[in-house]
Design an enzyme around this catalytic site. Sequence first.
Site, PDB file in Angstrom:
ATOM      1  N   GLU A 190      -7.186 -11.826   6.095  1.00 44.57           N
ATOM      2  CA  GLU A 190      -7.891 -10.779   6.040  1.00 44.57           C
ATOM      3  C   GLU A 190      -9.299 -10.826   5.302  1.00 44.57           C
ATOM      4  O   GLU A 190      -9.770  -9.949   4.456  1.00 44.57           O
ATOM      5  CB  GLU A 190      -7.012  -9.316   5.502  1.00 44.57           C
ATOM      6  CG  GLU A 190      -6.121  -9.722   4.612  1.00 44.57           C
ATOM      7  CD  GLU A 190      -4.989  -8.638   4.158  1.00 44.57           C
ATOM      8  OE1 GLU A 190      -5.256  -7.521   4.686  1.00 44.57           O
ATOM      9  OE2 GLU A 190      -4.068  -9.071   3.556  1.00 44.57           O
ATOM     10  N   HIS A 208       0.808  -1.108  -0.147  1.00 50.02           N
ATOM     11  CA  HIS A 208       0.118   0.025  -0.177  1.00 50.02           C
ATOM     12  C   HIS A 208       0.924   1.164   0.193  1.00 50.02           C
ATOM     13  O   HIS A 208       0.493   2.280   0.713  1.00 50.02           O
ATOM     14  CB  HIS A 208      -0.985   0.142   1.313  1.00 50.02           C
ATOM     15  CG  HIS A 208      -1.896  -0.942   1.038  1.00 50.02           C
ATOM     16  ND1 HIS A 208      -2.870  -1.067   0.191  1.00 50.02           N
ATOM     17  CD2 HIS A 208      -2.398  -1.997   2.023  1.00 50.02           C
ATOM     18  CE1 HIS A 208      -3.843  -2.004   0.364  1.00 50.02           C
ATOM     19  NE2 HIS A 208      -3.265  -2.842   1.378  1.00 50.02           N
ATOM     20  N   ASP A 223      -9.939  -5.273   6.043  1.00 49.90           N
ATOM     21  CA  ASP A 223     -10.463  -5.977   4.959  1.00 49.90           C
ATOM     22  C   ASP A 223     -11.330  -7.282   5.296  1.00 49.90           C
ATOM     23  O   ASP A 223     -12.261  -7.660   4.701  1.00 49.90           O
ATOM     24  CB  ASP A 223      -9.015  -6.441   4.279  1.00 49.90           C
ATOM     25  CG  ASP A 223      -8.419  -5.610   3.374  1.00 49.90           C
ATOM     26  OD1 ASP A 223      -9.211  -4.603   2.840  1.00 49.90           O
ATOM     27  OD2 ASP A 223      -7.275  -5.714   3.191  1.00 49.90           O
TER      28      ASP A 223
END
Length: 273
Positions: free
Chosen positions: A151, A48, A177
């Site tokens: 997740e 990310h 998530d």
Amino acid sequence: MMVKKNLVLERLRKNQPALGGWIMGNSPVSAEIMALSGFSWVCIDAEHSQVSKETALDMFRAIELHGAEPFVRVSSNNEVEIKKYLDMGARGIIVPMIKSLKDVLNALSHIKFPPEGNRSYALPRCTGYGEFSKEYFIEANQEIFIAIMIEHIDALKDLDDIFACKAINAVFVGPYDLSGSMGIPGQFDNIDFRKVMKTIQSKAQQYGVTMGLHEVHPTSEKILELLKKGIRFIACGMDTIFLMEKSKEFASLNASNICNKTEKPAYNNHSAK
């Protein structure tokens, strides 16, 4: 020369905490500061963030310089992705979005040399550019830290098989998530989400897998409370959050009326001589 023991693995084997830093910004300086502060490991978030592999290499060097272990959260459970970071010297791999035993076995095959996996042999930085390749090929399978991320709700049906894999050193939960996959994004107090979290934690304890956690907004009190609960592998904040929070703390004074509440300074109208 020889491959040194993984500091994080050594600490966890002794039931000692392994606290780490997390890097989102594209700066080797941030990585160096995190390592210099005394963390056992520093993770570069390659999922990310905008960090390039070239910059990650400089970060690894900076992290190693101060005795911490360079970790990376890869962007996907992909052979080429994982191999590149291992070759440049990553000592820990965090694999996102593990949903099944098959996903775990795929990750292990990318990380481990034969016969435990299918990682290809070469003479990159991790081997000292060939200087200690023989030792690395023998010892890397035992010295690379492997964490998986749960997740997605689909992982629950395979939890027993996933956690039974002895090669897994720790498990991270991705709460946003995970809750999103349940249709309740960000609702961490939802009773269904709390049940799922309790199931993951109990299964990890049952199979002896270290439970990991990323405390994005850490305080000493929060970290000590996690340690009391038996959580030993903890990411403490991240460089971008630390910078933002400390900046806002002082920038807020700029927006306040504090000067109106204090004594005005006495100005000297005489020019300096």
